[in-house]
Design a protein around this motif. Sequence first.
Motif, mmCIF file in Angstrom:
data_model
loop_
_atom_site.group_PDB
_atom_site.id
_atom_site.type_symbol
_atom_site.label_atom_id
_atom_site.label_comp_id
_atom_site.label_asym_id
_atom_site.label_seq_id
_atom_site.Cartn_x
_atom_site.Cartn_y
_atom_site.Cartn_z
ATOM 1 N N UNK A 12 0.842 -1.195 0.000
ATOM 2 C CA UNK A 12 0.000 0.000 0.000
ATOM 3 C C UNK A 12 0.880 1.249 0.000
ATOM 4 N N UNK A 13 0.758 2.058 -1.047
ATOM 5 C CA UNK A 13 1.525 3.292 -1.155
ATOM 6 C C UNK A 13 0.667 4.462 -0.651
ATOM 7 N N UNK A 14 1.156 5.148 0.378
ATOM 8 C CA UNK A 14 0.422 6.281 0.938
ATOM 9 C C UNK A 14 0.399 7.411 -0.086
ATOM 10 N N UNK A 38 -7.490 2.781 -2.106
ATOM 11 C CA UNK A 38 -8.183 2.327 -0.903
ATOM 12 C C UNK A 38 -8.013 3.378 0.191
ATOM 13 N N UNK A 39 -8.796 3.217 1.252
ATOM 14 C CA UNK A 39 -8.599 4.017 2.467
ATOM 15 C C UNK A 39 -7.932 3.118 3.493
ATOM 16 N N UNK A 40 -6.868 3.605 4.103
ATOM 17 C CA UNK A 40 -6.143 2.793 5.090
ATOM 18 C C UNK A 40 -6.164 3.541 6.416
ATOM 19 N N UNK A 75 -14.424 -3.782 4.354
ATOM 20 C CA UNK A 75 -13.079 -3.933 4.904
ATOM 21 C C UNK A 75 -12.351 -4.981 4.055
ATOM 22 N N UNK A 76 -11.229 -4.585 3.442
ATOM 23 C CA UNK A 76 -10.494 -5.468 2.554
ATOM 24 C C UNK A 76 -9.396 -6.261 3.268
ATOM 25 N N UNK A 77 -8.756 -5.629 4.234
ATOM 26 C CA UNK A 77 -7.551 -6.252 4.798
ATOM 27 C C UNK A 77 -7.305 -5.661 6.177
ATOM 28 N N UNK A 84 2.987 -0.708 13.058
ATOM 29 C CA UNK A 84 1.834 0.053 12.558
ATOM 30 C C UNK A 84 0.679 -0.923 12.341
ATOM 31 N N UNK A 85 -0.412 -0.730 13.078
ATOM 32 C CA UNK A 85 -1.580 -1.593 12.932
ATOM 33 C C UNK A 85 -2.610 -0.857 12.075
ATOM 34 N N UNK A 86 -3.142 -1.550 11.076
ATOM 35 C CA UNK A 86 -3.984 -0.844 10.112
ATOM 36 C C UNK A 86 -5.140 -1.713 9.624
ATOM 37 N N UNK A 87 -6.155 -1.000 9.117
ATOM 38 C CA UNK A 87 -7.269 -1.642 8.408
ATOM 39 C C UNK A 87 -7.323 -1.024 7.015
ATOM 40 N N UNK A 88 -7.501 -1.858 6.015
ATOM 41 C CA UNK A 88 -7.654 -1.380 4.634
ATOM 42 C C UNK A 88 -9.122 -1.483 4.270
#
Length: 715
Positions: A12-14, A38-40, A75-77, A84-88
């Motif tokens: 995932x590229x910001x 996507x939104x991360x 929610x994809x991922x 770094x904890x994240x939701x995609x």
Amino acid sequence: MIKPGMFISDRYEIVDRVGSGGMADVYKAKCHRLNRYVAIKILKPEYSSDKNFVTKFRGEAQSVAGLSHPNIVNVYDVGDDDGLYYIVMELVEGITLKKFIERKGKLEVKEAVGIAIQIAQGMEAAHDNHIIHRDIKPQNIIISRDGKVKVTDFGIAKAASTNTVTQNAIGSVHYLSPEQARGGYSDERSDIYSLGVTMYEMLSGEVPFAGDNTVSVALLHIQGEATPLRELNPDVPVSLERIVQKCMQKKPERRYISASELISDLKRSIINKDGDYVVINNGVVSDSPTITLSDDEMNHIKSAAKTPVTFIDNNAKDKGTKKVSKEEEEELDSVDSKMEKVLIISMIAAAVLVGCTVLFIVARFFNIFDWGKGNKDTDITPVPSITVTVSPEPTEEPVADLVKVPEVRGLDRDTAISSLTLASRLFNVTLADEKEYSDEYEEGLVMNQNYPAGTEIPSNSTIILTISAGAQPVELIDVYNRSYEQARKQLEDLGFKVERKDEANSDIGAEFVIRTTPERATDPKNPVMLKKGSTVTLVVSTGPDVSALKKVPNLLGKTEEQAKQALLEAGLQKGVTSNIPSSEYAKGAVCYQNTTAGELVTADTKIDISISTGVESTPTPDVSLPDEYGYFGKVTITENPFEEGESGDVYLELEQDGESMLIMQKYLSYDDFPKALKNIKVEGIREGDGIVRMYIDDVPYGSSWSVFLSAEKKK
């Protein structure tokens, strides 16, 4: 620190930061594996360090990832990368319902009902999968550009509700159900209550309960009554007011049992606005935590606990009965069995005590036992004492005093800490691990505090201050050879201050940028980064320096040697000499010069001349020229045919004596002028004047340019 261009999990590229909440920051990113945006959502450090929270957060997010519904942000991922904890999630371009309400004040009835139905449909899909949101509010509802309503933040809301976190992280207390405010058990009906508050705000433009602090608002949810909707908005139909009223009942059993039941009534309200079909059930459960039961009631509960329990919905007489789940039966059995054991033990203890007392009285009356030695008649037999040890009630932990948090944003670190210490010496003031960029606060000043000013918190709380790193650096773009106005606007749009400096230049046209200070980057991998507000100086061309220009002398009619001498005296040089026939000038005289007499040019410019060979007997110059010669001239197109940002195919044609020929074809843009069409060499078919015409995408341009062609040796 998350920056644009950074990769997370090598996937995932910001791209850009799009928002920030109490628990996480949201970024727009590009998934290079599936080639989509996507939104991360990345958890803030204070939550990432809590392993218990992270575990629950990941579990809930993974369960929500199984949901797929048009009214839920997919929610994809979910994962982590180096702490770094994240939701995609699905990227939804739109506006939150909160901002939509703020813009419109209050919504039209049909508009509000349509939005409420879509929210309820999303909730219904989640509830069917045993997922409860627990934080339904306008801030978590997104209205996309095509009008689709989507509910977001499912997993993060439930994870937050199972941990001790700040009020900022959980969400606004204005939408909290009474059972959540009391810290009790919450279920699907808690979401329905929050949706009722959201509908109330959509229709009235304000929340039903407001107060000076979160505690007072929570108490109003538990025991306060909201102002009737129709008093705030008379346009609200009676049926819709009753629907909202039923959603916002204090007791869960008086609300809608399911989202599907709510959707059904909302759809009916569109057709039958004034119908009396909204039934609010009478509550049978008291809010009091202590209930006194009679013996008959206790026996009834005991017997009922050992038989299957059936719950009948008063509103679903024709739909059959709905049995209580096995888990509820087991819970009830366990409660009753414990109570039964307590009663049995109490009864046995009482029986033993009564029996002992009766035996003692009988023995005393008949003097069966010899309680004393040597004086049986006069000694008083002591009654054995019974000592009952009563455990003291557990004392409550001392509660720290509540203190209002002062505003410290905009202060330097030391001043901010002093201000907080004056409010409470018990405050534990710490600084965030990293500084953050801010366009509002200068470097070194406090830009954020984890408790907003005015919030009442315990006097021994921990306050985290975030220090500003100043404005985020911006890449200095290349504006060389662009018009001054275009370059100035582009730099100012990036947040730079622009200064102008004029400078004469013979190669760059007037009003075009020669260079910048600081200078542009020469290596794309190492761009020049400047902070917003930095000053960039544009060095702009004023054209050639007139004071340093030389005037071209008239060479026509002079001999080649005379022409050379005249050019040297003028500070110029003789260029290429060619021989061509001429009926106007005598043989050996200059009959052509490629730069008109009187024109200003830079020093040492070379001037090409042609020497007359006299009048030829055969007037066919086109044929008589040797193969190594041709007819050439030069033309400069000074006008820019494009507006800023435009481009197209540019054609140049030479016209001589009614004949036309293509001399140039290029694809050019606004930024290519005037350099691209300067001193264009033109080759014609005969000596003399010609006309150069320009076409843009096959459409004739209004202006034309004159050119004189003379015989020259081909290079």
